[in-house]
Design a protein around this motif. Sequence first.
Motif, PDB file in Angstrom:
ATOM      1  N   ARG A   1       0.837  -1.209   0.000  1.00  0.00           N
ATOM      2  CA  ARG A   1       0.000   0.000   0.000  1.00  0.00           C
ATOM      3  C   ARG A   1       0.868   1.255   0.000  1.00  0.00           C
ATOM      4  O   ARG A   1       0.589   2.227  -0.710  1.00  0.00           O
ATOM      5  N   GLN A   2       1.907   1.233   0.824  1.00  0.00           N
ATOM      6  CA  GLN A   2       2.822   2.371   0.866  1.00  0.00           C
ATOM      7  C   GLN A   2       3.520   2.546  -0.479  1.00  0.00           C
ATOM      8  O   GLN A   2       3.696   3.673  -0.961  1.00  0.00           O
ATOM      9  N   THR A   3       3.892   1.426  -1.096  1.00  0.00           N
ATOM     10  CA  THR A   3       4.541   1.481  -2.407  1.00  0.00           C
ATOM     11  C   THR A   3       3.585   2.026  -3.459  1.00  0.00           C
ATOM     12  O   THR A   3       3.963   2.856  -4.294  1.00  0.00           O
ATOM     13  N   ARG A   4       2.345   1.568  -3.412  1.00  0.00           N
ATOM     14  CA  ARG A   4       1.334   2.053  -4.368  1.00  0.00           C
ATOM     15  C   ARG A   4       1.128   3.557  -4.238  1.00  0.00           C
ATOM     16  O   ARG A   4       1.128   4.289  -5.240  1.00  0.00           O
ATOM     17  N   ASP A   5       0.955   4.037  -3.004  1.00  0.00           N
ATOM     18  CA  ASP A   5       0.721   5.466  -2.803  1.00  0.00           C
ATOM     19  C   ASP A   5       1.938   6.288  -3.221  1.00  0.00           C
ATOM     20  O   ASP A   5       1.801   7.347  -3.848  1.00  0.00           O
ATOM     21  N   ALA A   6       3.127   5.799  -2.869  1.00  0.00           N
ATOM     22  CA  ALA A   6       4.341   6.528  -3.232  1.00  0.00           C
ATOM     23  C   ALA A   6       4.504   6.578  -4.750  1.00  0.00           C
ATOM     24  O   ALA A   6       4.892   7.611  -5.310  1.00  0.00           O
ATOM     25  N   ALA A   7       4.196   5.478  -5.422  1.00  0.00           N
ATOM     26  CA  ALA A   7       4.302   5.454  -6.881  1.00  0.00           C
ATOM     27  C   ALA A   7       3.321   6.438  -7.511  1.00  0.00           C
ATOM     28  O   ALA A   7       3.660   7.161  -8.459  1.00  0.00           O
ATOM     29  N   ALA A   8       2.102   6.486  -6.982  1.00  0.00           N
ATOM     30  CA  ALA A   8       1.109   7.421  -7.514  1.00  0.00           C
ATOM     31  C   ALA A   8       1.552   8.868  -7.303  1.00  0.00           C
ATOM     32  O   ALA A   8       1.417   9.714  -8.198  1.00  0.00           O
TER      33      ALA A   8
END
Length: 300
Positions: free
Chosen positions: A114-121
């Motif tokens: 989830r943290q990776t997804r948000d950071a990527a976005a």
Amino acid sequence: MADGMKPLGVAVVILVGLGGSAASAAERAAPPTFSEEERAVFFDDAFAALEGERPDYSAPAAEQPTAIAPAPATAGAWGDWIAADVVETEIKRQAAAIAEATRSEPAFRAGGWRQTRDAAALLGLMFRVAAEHDEPVRWQAVAPRWSVSFAGAAAEIDSGAPFQRAEALRDALAELVRGARPEPPVTSNGSPAGRGVLMRRMELATGERLPETLVDRRSWRRGAADARHEAQLLAVLAEALLAEGLEDADDESYAAYARQLREAASSLATAAEGEDRAAAATALEACQRSCAACHDDYRG
């Protein structure tokens, strides 16, 4: 000289002589022969048979344009809301967030995705800002491709992409931050950062990071630079809420709340640059009021 040893010169002559004899004795393959029928498939002069100009392989290849996801109508004014150094710093901070979230596969599966997804976005947004900024920004030349790549990566991770995919993203980003020019690891297109991602980052700014800098004079002296960073980023996030296709982006009342937040955040950034703690506190209250009023109307 000891008995039985030949002079060095004699030995060399002997070796050369032996080598020459071996070479002359070697048999060479006969050249190939072709019938008239076989010769007919070849051109006497291949260059004479070519048509048009020969390509210039010494010229640099033209880079193919890459589309970026829709942006707010005022995207050309990014420089009004955020400075180049803040863009660069936020990219580095999100890179660190991805590195932390992908430190191991168990950590990634346990919630790091989830943290990776948000950071990527968010990186998709920040690279877009870098690409369109009116000041020189590090990575500006490659930012359009990386913006698309991170938007696509966020979509892939949200859909259950494996840990190895996130690892490749992390490693390529680390290389980019260190000064290399790796190819973006994700080439699929994605949507702009969704409202949920933007809101989570905004709430982190207004609910934690900005208030922490205003606790007392000491925290303000140490945190004014961070307050400037968070405030400028908050202004950009407020503007990003109005990107085409995002929920309620075409609602006039919603847009008014977003612009109120953007202006209050911009005032906070100005206060932070001037190290005016009282003005910064007033501006933060305005940011929080704008958020609360919007939530009352649109979250129910």
